[in-house]
Design an enzyme around this catalytic site. Structure first.
Site, mmCIF file in Angstrom:
data_model
loop_
_atom_site.group_PDB
_atom_site.id
_atom_site.type_symbol
_atom_site.label_atom_id
_atom_site.label_comp_id
_atom_site.label_asym_id
_atom_site.label_seq_id
_atom_site.Cartn_x
_atom_site.Cartn_y
_atom_site.Cartn_z
ATOM 1 N N HIS A 85 9.724 -31.236 29.639
ATOM 2 C CA HIS A 85 11.223 -32.525 29.025
ATOM 3 C C HIS A 85 12.284 -30.835 28.339
ATOM 4 C CE1 HIS A 85 9.582 -36.045 27.896
ATOM 5 N NE2 HIS A 85 10.096 -36.595 29.215
ATOM 6 N N ARG A 133 9.177 -35.076 38.654
ATOM 7 C CA ARG A 133 7.829 -35.250 39.186
ATOM 8 C C ARG A 133 7.259 -34.843 40.622
ATOM 9 N NH1 ARG A 133 5.666 -37.605 34.145
ATOM 10 N NH2 ARG A 133 6.402 -39.005 35.210
ATOM 11 N N LYS A 136 9.197 -50.035 28.286
ATOM 12 C CA LYS A 136 7.935 -49.236 27.761
ATOM 13 C C LYS A 136 8.425 -49.340 26.634
ATOM 14 C CE LYS A 136 8.253 -44.884 30.900
ATOM 15 N NZ LYS A 136 8.547 -43.330 30.275
ATOM 16 N N SER A 173 4.494 -38.536 29.338
ATOM 17 C CA SER A 173 4.256 -38.363 27.642
ATOM 18 C C SER A 173 2.888 -39.940 27.988
ATOM 19 C CB SER A 173 6.149 -38.999 26.961
ATOM 20 O OG SER A 173 6.868 -38.577 27.398
HETATM 21 O O1 PNS Z 1 12.157 -41.459 29.804
HETATM 22 P P1 PNS Z 1 12.428 -42.539 30.356
HETATM 23 O O2 PNS Z 1 11.755 -43.810 29.832
HETATM 24 O O3 PNS Z 1 11.694 -42.575 31.889
HETATM 25 O O4 PNS Z 1 13.977 -42.423 30.253
HETATM 26 C C1 PNS Z 1 14.703 -43.712 31.164
HETATM 27 C C2 PNS Z 1 16.056 -44.531 29.886
HETATM 28 C C3 PNS Z 1 15.863 -44.273 28.936
HETATM 29 C C4 PNS Z 1 17.123 -42.877 30.597
HETATM 30 C C5 PNS Z 1 16.277 -45.193 31.043
HETATM 31 O O5 PNS Z 1 15.473 -46.593 30.857
HETATM 32 C C6 PNS Z 1 17.920 -45.965 30.630
HETATM 33 O O6 PNS Z 1 18.471 -45.723 30.927
HETATM 34 N N1 PNS Z 1 17.815 -46.718 29.098
HETATM 35 C C7 PNS Z 1 19.182 -47.067 28.575
HETATM 36 C C8 PNS Z 1 19.054 -48.997 29.075
HETATM 37 C C9 PNS Z 1 19.803 -48.337 31.091
HETATM 38 O O7 PNS Z 1 21.309 -48.165 30.838
HETATM 39 N N2 PNS Z 1 19.303 -49.353 31.216
HETATM 40 C C10 PNS Z 1 19.433 -49.558 32.766
HETATM 41 C C11 PNS Z 1 19.286 -47.670 33.519
HETATM 42 S S1 PNS Z 1 20.158 -48.312 35.334
#
Ligand code: PNS
Length: 167
Positions: free
Chosen positions: A21, A94, A45, A132
């Protein structure tokens, strides 16, 4: 041409922040006038650290930079990008295994807000195998995560999972 500062959001669970990150943050800072690293909720998650802990850990690891903000948001990413006047969402990619989920998210976000572009930065080769979740798994069983996360993160992980003596 507009003269507005170009703001990018780097969203994620960051549970915890890894060196992968950090690499993406450093590279994004070279492309945009301002980068906002934002801890967000991923319903898929379960998190180890609270949102506030994750924000504090990112701040401790990155230090203060004029063009970097560390924040959190509980809601839709596209609403947050609007609120922050961001032009881009940064995501690290990745391997092919990341692609399907990232593709789905990018297309959904584009459908919800056409004014923001998702930009993928290829993860640095050194961090291709870092995530992570794998770091949490190793740390849970007392494994050494040196070099995979910034030092403040390593210390926080050690507080949660003291090293085990294997007999
Ligand atoms: O590090 P991650 O878990 O891959 O991040 C995913 C994250 C937090 C960016 C995604 O779940 C997110 O955007 N969450 C906010 C809610 C949202 O907008 N969801 C719709 C995404 S299409």
């Amino acid at each position: 041409m507009e003269n507005k500062p170009k703001i990018a959001i780097y969203p994620g669970s960051f549970d915890p922040l890894t060196n992968g990150h950090v690499d993406i943050i450093e590279r994004a800072l070279k492309l945009f006038d301002k980068v906002i690293v934002s801890v967000m909720y991923n319903p898929k998650k379960q998190s180890l650290f609270s949102v506030q802990e994750r924000v504090d850990m990112i701040r401790e690891s990155i230090g203060k930079k004029a063009n970097l903000e560390v924040d959190s948001f509980d809601g839709l990413l596209v609403d947050y990008t609007r609120m922050k006047n961001a032009v881009a969402i940064i995501r690290g990619m990745r391997a092919i295994s990341d692609f399907e989920n990232e593709f789905q998210m990018a297309l959904m976000n584009r459908r919800l807000n056409r004014d923001v572009q998702t930009i993928f930065l290829m993860t640095g080769l050194r961090w291709i195998f870092t995530s992570s979740s794998i770091i949490k798994e190793v740390a849970t069983f007392g494994g050494d995560i040196t070099g995979m996360v910034p030092q403040p993160i390593k210390l926080r992980m050690l507080e949660k999972f003291p090293p085990r003596e294997v007999k």
